[in-house]
Design a protein around this motif. Structure first.
Motif, mmCIF file in Angstrom:
data_model
loop_
_atom_site.group_PDB
_atom_site.id
_atom_site.type_symbol
_atom_site.label_atom_id
_atom_site.label_comp_id
_atom_site.label_asym_id
_atom_site.label_seq_id
_atom_site.Cartn_x
_atom_site.Cartn_y
_atom_site.Cartn_z
ATOM 1 N N LYS A 198 0.829 -0.947 0.414
ATOM 2 C CA LYS A 198 -0.407 -0.280 0.182
ATOM 3 C C LYS A 198 0.636 1.448 -0.525
ATOM 4 O O LYS A 198 1.198 2.110 -0.617
ATOM 5 N N MET A 199 2.501 0.856 1.113
ATOM 6 C CA MET A 199 3.016 2.491 0.821
ATOM 7 C C MET A 199 3.911 2.369 -0.096
ATOM 8 O O MET A 199 3.787 3.343 -1.145
ATOM 9 N N ARG A 200 3.917 1.766 -1.246
ATOM 10 C CA ARG A 200 4.441 1.834 -2.800
ATOM 11 C C ARG A 200 3.535 1.970 -3.678
ATOM 12 O O ARG A 200 3.784 2.751 -3.971
ATOM 13 N N ILE A 228 1.028 4.345 -3.403
ATOM 14 C CA ILE A 228 1.292 5.325 -3.005
ATOM 15 C C ILE A 228 2.160 6.141 -3.184
ATOM 16 O O ILE A 228 1.729 7.504 -3.662
ATOM 17 N N HIS A 230 -1.881 14.855 -2.830
ATOM 18 C CA HIS A 230 -2.292 13.970 -1.916
ATOM 19 C C HIS A 230 -3.591 13.689 -2.422
ATOM 20 O O HIS A 230 -4.531 12.855 -1.910
ATOM 21 N N THR A 284 -3.682 9.260 5.574
ATOM 22 C CA THR A 284 -3.187 8.692 5.078
ATOM 23 C C THR A 284 -2.113 8.623 4.646
ATOM 24 O O THR A 284 -0.704 8.222 4.607
ATOM 25 N N LYS A 301 1.211 10.227 5.589
ATOM 26 C CA LYS A 301 1.604 9.428 6.426
ATOM 27 C C LYS A 301 2.410 9.036 6.088
ATOM 28 O O LYS A 301 3.911 8.342 6.084
ATOM 29 N N GLN A 302 2.269 7.726 4.656
ATOM 30 C CA GLN A 302 2.463 6.940 3.746
ATOM 31 C C GLN A 302 3.379 7.240 2.944
ATOM 32 O O GLN A 302 4.989 6.958 2.860
ATOM 33 N N ASN A 305 6.700 8.460 5.903
ATOM 34 C CA ASN A 305 6.796 6.678 5.494
ATOM 35 C C ASN A 305 7.711 6.697 4.863
ATOM 36 O O ASN A 305 9.074 5.554 4.928
ATOM 37 N N ALA A 306 7.674 6.328 3.032
ATOM 38 C CA ALA A 306 7.928 5.867 2.419
ATOM 39 C C ALA A 306 9.690 6.557 2.591
ATOM 40 O O ALA A 306 10.884 5.820 2.066
#
Length: 192
Positions: free
Chosen positions: A136-138, A140, A151, A164, A167-168, A171-172
């Protein structure tokens, strides 16, 4: 038997015009050493000086029928040597320029090749680390960086909140910075 060493340059020239080999040989004997010394002083290279003198005498014989107007054989031969030296120097300058240009070209090609190889290696490393992100992070992150979506657009497309998405992406970037190192991370940010 005729003794050619007693003839003047004008007389030898008139014999030479008629194709007299002995007159040519006498002119060669009179001027060969003097022309060589002159050429050597100008060039500072024995082989080049010898070659130029030989070329002048070869040309002298090849064009002996055209020498009717020569009244000063010594002056004529020195002029020939002078022009041959100028031709040689010009040719050497042109060769040096070509070599310099080729060298510059090869250095720039090597630099470009090195750069392209390093860029390709860097791209492979970055792509590998992005692929290792959680699914999911990848997703986004790729929409944000590669599709240049905002966003808000990503949130609407994936049916998640903007917070979300934010934040993703954050974090990535943090994971990539830690795995890739600061330099590679900065290069990545500049490219994408």
């Amino acid at each position: 038997m005729t003794i050619y060493s007693k003839f003047s340059d004008v007389e030898l020239t008139s014999f030479l015009v008629k194709g007299d080999h002995m007159a040519y040989e006498e002119i060669y004997n009179r001027y060969n050493a003097l022309l060589y010394i002159h050429a050597y002083k100008k060039l500072g290279n024995r082989e080049q000086a010898q070659d130029i003198v030989q070329e002048v005498f070869i040309t002298l014989w090849a064009k002996h029928k055209e020498l009717l107007d020569i009244v000063n054989m010594g002056g004529f031969l020195y002029t020939c040597i002078y022009h041959k030296i100028l031709d040689l120097i010009t040719h050497q300058d042109i060769n040096r320029k070509h070599i310099s240009q080729l060298s510059t070209y090869l250095r720039s090609k090597n630099s470009n090749t090195d750069f392209l190889v390093r860029e390709k290696q860097l791209t492979v490393i970055i792509e590998r680390e992005i692929a290792a992100l959680p699914s999911k992070m990848r997703q986004i992150f790729e929409l944000s960086r590669f599709k240049h979506m905002s966003h808000k657009e990503i949130a609407e497309q994936l049916d998640v909140s903007e917070e979300t998405v934010k934040k993703q992406v954050k974090n990535a970037l943090k994971i990539l910075r830690n795995k890739l190192g600061l330099f590679v991370y900065l290069v990545f940010l500049l490219r994408f």
